[in-house]
Design an enzyme around this catalytic site. Sequence first.
Site, mmCIF file in Angstrom:
data_model
loop_
_atom_site.group_PDB
_atom_site.id
_atom_site.type_symbol
_atom_site.label_atom_id
_atom_site.label_comp_id
_atom_site.label_asym_id
_atom_site.label_seq_id
_atom_site.Cartn_x
_atom_site.Cartn_y
_atom_site.Cartn_z
ATOM 1 N N ASN A 42 0.842 -1.206 0.000
ATOM 2 C CA ASN A 42 0.000 0.000 0.000
ATOM 3 C C ASN A 42 0.875 1.253 0.000
ATOM 4 O O ASN A 42 1.912 1.314 0.677
ATOM 5 C CB ASN A 42 -1.003 -0.003 1.151
ATOM 6 C CG ASN A 42 -0.391 -0.210 2.520
ATOM 7 O OD1 ASN A 42 0.642 -0.851 2.656
ATOM 8 N ND2 ASN A 42 -1.029 0.329 3.531
ATOM 9 N N GLU A 44 0.391 5.321 0.387
ATOM 10 C CA GLU A 44 -0.592 6.329 0.799
ATOM 11 C C GLU A 44 -0.208 7.732 0.336
ATOM 12 O O GLU A 44 0.871 7.951 -0.211
ATOM 13 C CB GLU A 44 -0.748 6.261 2.325
ATOM 14 C CG GLU A 44 -1.243 4.890 2.770
ATOM 15 C CD GLU A 44 -1.479 4.775 4.264
ATOM 16 O OE1 GLU A 44 -0.972 5.622 5.036
ATOM 17 O OE2 GLU A 44 -2.170 3.808 4.648
ATOM 18 N N CYS A 53 -4.058 0.425 -2.313
ATOM 19 C CA CYS A 53 -3.846 -0.772 -1.485
ATOM 20 C C CYS A 53 -2.789 -1.688 -2.112
ATOM 21 O O CYS A 53 -2.501 -1.617 -3.313
ATOM 22 C CB CYS A 53 -5.138 -1.565 -1.364
ATOM 23 S SG CYS A 53 -6.456 -0.730 -0.484
ATOM 24 N N GLU A 55 -3.007 -4.860 -2.768
ATOM 25 C CA GLU A 55 -3.557 -5.770 -3.774
ATOM 26 C C GLU A 55 -3.559 -5.126 -5.156
ATOM 27 O O GLU A 55 -3.158 -5.727 -6.150
ATOM 28 C CB GLU A 55 -5.001 -6.151 -3.430
ATOM 29 C CG GLU A 55 -5.149 -6.941 -2.160
ATOM 30 C CD GLU A 55 -5.346 -6.063 -0.932
ATOM 31 O OE1 GLU A 55 -4.735 -4.975 -0.854
ATOM 32 O OE2 GLU A 55 -6.101 -6.463 -0.039
ATOM 33 N N CYS A 88 -10.169 -5.058 0.755
ATOM 34 C CA CYS A 88 -11.300 -4.123 0.781
ATOM 35 C C CYS A 88 -12.177 -4.358 -0.456
ATOM 36 O O CYS A 88 -11.793 -5.060 -1.396
ATOM 37 C CB CYS A 88 -10.810 -2.679 0.831
ATOM 38 S SG CYS A 88 -10.186 -2.038 -0.737
HETATM 39 N N1 THU Z 1 -4.993 -1.787 2.914
HETATM 40 C C1 THU Z 1 -4.409 -2.591 1.982
HETATM 41 O O1 THU Z 1 -3.425 -2.225 1.344
HETATM 42 N N2 THU Z 1 -4.946 -3.814 1.784
HETATM 43 C C2 THU Z 1 -5.956 -4.353 2.520
HETATM 44 O O2 THU Z 1 -6.343 -5.487 2.289
HETATM 45 C C3 THU Z 1 -6.585 -3.565 3.591
HETATM 46 C C4 THU Z 1 -6.175 -2.141 3.651
HETATM 47 C C5 THU Z 1 -4.361 -0.487 3.193
HETATM 48 C C6 THU Z 1 -5.115 0.737 2.755
HETATM 49 C C7 THU Z 1 -4.514 1.779 3.687
HETATM 50 O O3 THU Z 1 -3.277 2.222 3.156
HETATM 51 C C8 THU Z 1 -4.225 1.009 4.956
HETATM 52 O O4 THU Z 1 -4.183 -0.355 4.580
HETATM 53 C C9 THU Z 1 -5.259 1.206 6.060
HETATM 54 O O5 THU Z 1 -6.543 0.976 5.593
#
Ligand code: THU
Length: 134
Positions: A42, A44, A53, A55, A88
């Site tokens: 991920n 941000e 994310c 994935e 998500c």
């Molecule tokens: N996040 C992911 O990268 N994958 C997931 O399966 C759940 C959430 C990330 C999004 C954000 O950067 C952080 O986790 C908190 O939600």
Amino acid sequence: MKIEELINKAKEAQKLSYSPYSKFPVGAAILMKDGEVVLGANIENASYPLSICAERSALFSSHLKGYKKEDMVAFALYGNTDNYISPCGACRQVISELYPSDAPIYLANKEGKYIITTIKELLPLAFSDGDLNS
Ligand code: THU
């Protein structure tokens, strides 16, 4: 490649996460038929909704390396969670577009314990290309 090795790759990928806002790093690893493993994490942004994310970064990176759905054999996801990490809703939609519907998805927790699922199970009745023509 053993499942545990692929989960370890996802754990390595987690180190590439840029998550200063949530402080919730996530790693992903996709195993290809040719043996290559494509990583994702991920990433941000100060403008929060622009974050991506693990994935989706793994799937988009795979696509840019020339890999298609048919090339993918396994997907591992790793987070520092007590429970198994779960993709998500937005990622489920993207996984259903770019990852085979019956291929295994390993959802691991911080101890490396995992459950096996598929995108068919995670996103039943998914919206797909077929729906655009009906
Ligand atoms: N996040 C992911 O990268 N994958 C997931 O399966 C759940 C959430 C990330 C999004 C954000 O950067 C952080 O986790 C908190 O939600």
